[in-house]
Write a protein that holds these residues in place. Structure first.
Motif, PDB file in Angstrom:
ATOM      1  N   LYS A  58      88.579  55.990  44.021  1.00 25.52           N
ATOM      2  CA  LYS A  58      87.693  55.838  45.190  1.00 25.52           C
ATOM      3  C   LYS A  58      87.153  54.411  45.262  1.00 25.52           C
ATOM      4  O   LYS A  58      86.789  53.834  44.232  1.00 25.52           O
ATOM      5  CB  LYS A  58      86.492  56.800  45.092  1.00 25.52           C
ATOM      6  N   THR A  59      87.073  53.881  46.475  1.00 23.19           N
ATOM      7  CA  THR A  59      86.429  52.583  46.669  1.00 23.19           C
ATOM      8  C   THR A  59      84.941  52.817  46.884  1.00 23.19           C
ATOM      9  O   THR A  59      84.553  53.622  47.723  1.00 23.19           O
ATOM     10  CB  THR A  59      87.033  51.850  47.891  1.00 23.19           C
ATOM     11  N   VAL A  60      84.117  52.117  46.082  1.00 23.63           N
ATOM     12  CA  VAL A  60      82.668  52.369  46.139  1.00 23.63           C
ATOM     13  C   VAL A  60      81.913  51.143  46.670  1.00 23.63           C
ATOM     14  O   VAL A  60      82.310  50.009  46.424  1.00 23.63           O
ATOM     15  CB  VAL A  60      82.111  52.782  44.751  1.00 23.63           C
ATOM     16  N   PRO A  61      80.811  51.378  47.430  1.00 25.59           N
ATOM     17  CA  PRO A  61      79.987  50.278  47.939  1.00 25.59           C
ATOM     18  C   PRO A  61      79.040  49.791  46.850  1.00 25.59           C
ATOM     19  O   PRO A  61      78.424  50.587  46.152  1.00 25.59           O
ATOM     20  CB  PRO A  61      79.197  50.951  49.074  1.00 25.59           C
ATOM     21  N   LEU A  62      78.937  48.482  46.689  1.00 25.32           N
ATOM     22  CA  LEU A  62      78.094  47.910  45.633  1.00 25.32           C
ATOM     23  C   LEU A  62      77.002  47.027  46.222  1.00 25.32           C
ATOM     24  O   LEU A  62      77.208  46.352  47.230  1.00 25.32           O
ATOM     25  CB  LEU A  62      78.952  47.075  44.670  1.00 25.32           C
ATOM     26  N   TYR A  97      75.453  44.601  39.921  1.00 23.84           N
ATOM     27  CA  TYR A  97      75.991  45.531  40.927  1.00 23.84           C
ATOM     28  C   TYR A  97      75.571  46.976  40.671  1.00 23.84           C
ATOM     29  O   TYR A  97      75.712  47.492  39.566  1.00 23.84           O
ATOM     30  CB  TYR A  97      77.515  45.452  40.973  1.00 23.84           C
ATOM     31  N   ARG A  98      75.054  47.587  41.729  1.00 28.59           N
ATOM     32  CA  ARG A  98      74.636  48.992  41.665  1.00 28.59           C
ATOM     33  C   ARG A  98      75.323  49.760  42.802  1.00 28.59           C
ATOM     34  O   ARG A  98      75.673  49.190  43.826  1.00 28.59           O
ATOM     35  CB  ARG A  98      73.116  49.113  41.866  1.00 28.59           C
ATOM     36  N   ILE A  99      75.466  51.062  42.598  1.00 31.76           N
ATOM     37  CA  ILE A  99      75.854  51.963  43.696  1.00 31.76           C
ATOM     38  C   ILE A  99      74.595  52.727  44.058  1.00 31.76           C
ATOM     39  O   ILE A  99      73.890  53.212  43.169  1.00 31.76           O
ATOM     40  CB  ILE A  99      76.925  52.983  43.254  1.00 31.76           C
ATOM     41  N   PHE A 100      74.288  52.836  45.357  1.00 30.88           N
ATOM     42  CA  PHE A 100      73.190  53.743  45.708  1.00 30.88           C
ATOM     43  C   PHE A 100      73.516  54.511  46.973  1.00 30.88           C
ATOM     44  O   PHE A 100      74.363  54.110  47.768  1.00 30.88           O
ATOM     45  CB  PHE A 100      71.850  53.002  45.776  1.00 30.88           C
ATOM     46  N   LEU A 101      72.893  55.669  47.089  1.00 30.92           N
ATOM     47  CA  LEU A 101      73.117  56.570  48.232  1.00 30.92           C
ATOM     48  C   LEU A 101      74.602  56.882  48.424  1.00 30.92           C
ATOM     49  O   LEU A 101      75.135  56.785  49.520  1.00 30.92           O
ATOM     50  CB  LEU A 101      72.554  55.936  49.520  1.00 30.92           C
ATOM     51  N   TRP A 102      75.268  57.262  47.327  1.00 35.76           N
ATOM     52  CA  TRP A 102      76.688  57.599  47.408  1.00 35.76           C
ATOM     53  C   TRP A 102      76.794  59.111  47.489  1.00 35.76           C
ATOM     54  O   TRP A 102      76.433  59.816  46.550  1.00 35.76           O
ATOM     55  CB  TRP A 102      77.410  57.058  46.179  1.00 35.76           C
ATOM     56  N   PRO A 129      73.318  65.420  48.272  1.00 39.65           N
ATOM     57  CA  PRO A 129      73.140  64.993  46.884  1.00 39.65           C
ATOM     58  C   PRO A 129      73.684  63.570  46.753  1.00 39.65           C
ATOM     59  O   PRO A 129      74.842  63.323  47.069  1.00 39.65           O
ATOM     60  CB  PRO A 129      73.979  65.994  46.080  1.00 39.65           C
ATOM     61  N   MET A 130      72.839  62.633  46.349  1.00 39.88           N
ATOM     62  CA  MET A 130      73.238  61.223  46.302  1.00 39.88           C
ATOM     63  C   MET A 130      73.312  60.724  44.863  1.00 39.88           C
ATOM     64  O   MET A 130      72.447  61.040  44.048  1.00 39.88           O
ATOM     65  CB  MET A 130      72.213  60.362  47.056  1.00 39.88           C
ATOM     66  N   LEU A 131      74.347  59.921  44.575  1.00 38.70           N
ATOM     67  CA  LEU A 131      74.486  59.322  43.253  1.00 38.70           C
ATOM     68  C   LEU A 131      74.089  57.849  43.284  1.00 38.70           C
ATOM     69  O   LEU A 131      74.292  57.155  44.279  1.00 38.70           O
ATOM     70  CB  LEU A 131      75.936  59.423  42.764  1.00 38.70           C
ATOM     71  N   PHE A 132      73.523  57.391  42.155  1.00 35.04           N
ATOM     72  CA  PHE A 132      73.080  56.005  41.977  1.00 35.04           C
ATOM     73  C   PHE A 132      73.583  55.531  40.617  1.00 35.04           C
ATOM     74  O   PHE A 132      73.344  56.202  39.618  1.00 35.04           O
ATOM     75  CB  PHE A 132      71.552  55.931  41.982  1.00 35.04           C
ATOM     76  N   PHE A 133      74.267  54.385  40.571  1.00 37.06           N
ATOM     77  CA  PHE A 133      74.780  53.832  39.313  1.00 37.06           C
ATOM     78  C   PHE A 133      74.228  52.435  39.114  1.00 37.06           C
ATOM     79  O   PHE A 133      73.986  51.713  40.090  1.00 37.06           O
ATOM     80  CB  PHE A 133      76.311  53.695  39.371  1.00 37.06           C
ATOM     81  N   PHE A 232      73.793  56.532  35.325  1.00 36.02           N
ATOM     82  CA  PHE A 232      73.754  56.951  36.733  1.00 36.02           C
ATOM     83  C   PHE A 232      72.838  58.162  36.888  1.00 36.02           C
ATOM     84  O   PHE A 232      72.504  58.842  35.913  1.00 36.02           O
ATOM     85  CB  PHE A 232      75.159  57.246  37.276  1.00 36.02           C
ATOM     86  N   SER A 233      72.432  58.393  38.123  1.00 36.02           N
ATOM     87  CA  SER A 233      71.510  59.479  38.433  1.00 36.02           C
ATOM     88  C   SER A 233      71.947  60.166  39.720  1.00 36.02           C
ATOM     89  O   SER A 233      72.663  59.578  40.532  1.00 36.02           O
ATOM     90  CB  SER A 233      70.091  58.944  38.628  1.00 36.02           C
ATOM     91  N   MET A 234      71.477  61.388  39.903  1.00 34.05           N
ATOM     92  CA  MET A 234      71.698  62.112  41.156  1.00 34.05           C
ATOM     93  C   MET A 234      70.348  62.501  41.732  1.00 34.05           C
ATOM     94  O   MET A 234      69.488  63.018  41.009  1.00 34.05           O
ATOM     95  CB  MET A 234      72.523  63.377  40.919  1.00 34.05           C
ATOM     96  N   SER A 235      70.157  62.256  43.019  1.00 32.57           N
ATOM     97  CA  SER A 235      68.913  62.659  43.685  1.00 32.57           C
ATOM     98  C   SER A 235      69.159  63.817  44.633  1.00 32.57           C
ATOM     99  O   SER A 235      70.124  63.797  45.407  1.00 32.57           O
ATOM    100  CB  SER A 235      68.336  61.494  44.490  1.00 32.57           C
ATOM    101  N   LEU A 236      68.270  64.804  44.563  1.00 36.67           N
ATOM    102  CA  LEU A 236      68.218  65.872  45.558  1.00 36.67           C
ATOM    103  C   LEU A 236      66.867  65.740  46.244  1.00 36.67           C
ATOM    104  O   LEU A 236      65.878  65.381  45.609  1.00 36.67           O
ATOM    105  CB  LEU A 236      68.344  67.242  44.894  1.00 36.67           C
ATOM    106  N   ARG A 237      66.820  66.041  47.540  1.00 38.74           N
ATOM    107  CA  ARG A 237      65.574  65.798  48.272  1.00 38.74           C
ATOM    108  C   ARG A 237      65.177  66.980  49.133  1.00 38.74           C
ATOM    109  O   ARG A 237      66.012  67.771  49.557  1.00 38.74           O
ATOM    110  CB  ARG A 237      65.697  64.525  49.110  1.00 38.74           C
TER     111      ARG A 237
END
Length: 288
Positions: A58-62, A97-102, A129-133, A232-237
């Motif tokens: 997968k290509t991820v936004p950084l 470089y971080r990934i957020f709101l993935w 469910p969003m992942l953050f690295f 990395f973390s996962m957020s639920l809201r």
């Protein structure tokens, strides 16, 4: 080293729905729940190698910690990379470089099998469910979320420093007007009180999150996250329930964001510079 006025976020091993609502949701206080995820498959499976194996192509936004530029669109990434390359980079050396709101449901639906939506007595937005690295020493700016949601932040692999403030601390934080962030040149893990004297008046919370732990951040809480190790973390809201916060969330989404984007297009960098200056002027005015 300068230190902020921070108290440790309370920690519990586990919690019932009733305890959570009474002790933390109703008074809007943060809490770390240490053993909540131990029966999830994610508890034993989720680490950087697993993410590389399952999402490597997968290509991820950084994103990095460069200051906001008027040309940047809302949440526009600074770079892109294959997930396999990104995990290799995290393990090799510190990186900004971080990934957020993935959104993992959209990208890798089978990850849904590794966790269950917790019942904390709040209705969770199950499509988000969003992942953050992040790499070692990378950090987010101090910010709060546009929708002022209740956030459950589940951490995996390594350690992460979290610093929180509630909305009552806005006067002391050098908040940028028409925005959701503070001045980006403040290092909240080691603040310079000579440069930012108002921060000495701010009262907040802190914790170090470890693998499998979940942090509850109440509605509209400011948060600064620093990765002490790659992880990395996962957020639920869950939607804001307090009428004042719900009103602010609607204003942010429908008016504030569009007004800010319009002003960036019309005034360019002058608009960003004016906002940064105003953060200092308005804060100084309040402390004087």
């Amino acid at each position: 080293m300068s230190t902020l006025n921070l108290q440790h976020i309370p920690r519990v091993k586990n919690i019932t729905k009733e305890e959570f609502i009474t002790n933390y949701f109703k008074p809007q206080k943060p809490v770390v729940i240490e053993r909540f995820t131990e029966d999830w498959p994610a508890y034993s499976k989720w680490n950087l190698d697993y993410m590389k194996a399952i999402a490597g192509d997968k290509t991820v936004p950084l994103y990095d910690d460069r200051p906001v530029d008027y040309k940047d669109g809302f949440n526009e990434p600074h770079a892109k990379m294959k997930m396999s390359e990104y995990v290799d980079l995290l393990k090799k050396e510190p990186t900004k470089y971080r990934i957020f709101l993935w959104n993992i449901l959209k990208e890798i639906p089978q990850l849904q099998n590794d966790f269950t939506y917790p019942d904390f007595g709040l209705k969770l937005m199950k499509s988000l469910p969003m992942l953050f690295f992040g790499g070692r020493d990378s950090h987010t700016f101090m910010h709060y979320d546009i929708d002022l949601a209740n956030i459950f932040h589940f951490h995996f692999e390594g350690k992460k420093l979290c610093i929180l403030f509630d909305q009552k601390q806005n006067d002391h934080l050098y908040k940028i007007p028409h925005s959701l962030i503070t001045r980006e040149d403040i290092d909240f893990s080691n603040p310079d009180f000579d440069k930012w004297p108002a921060l000495e008046n701010a009262k907040g919370w802190q914790c170090e999150l470890h693998h499998g732990e979940v942090l509850y951040m109440p509605e509209g809480y400011w948060h600064y996250m620093k990765y002490l190790t790659p992880g990395f973390s996962m957020s639920l809201r869950a939607i804001a329930r307090h009428p004042k916060n719900l009103g602010k969330a609607i204003y942010n989404v429908l008016i504030m964001r569009h007004f800010d984007n319009l002003m960036r297009r019309v005034k360019g960098q002058k608009w960003i510079d004016w906002k940064n200056q105003q953060a200092i002027i308005r804060t100084q005015k309040r402390i004087n």
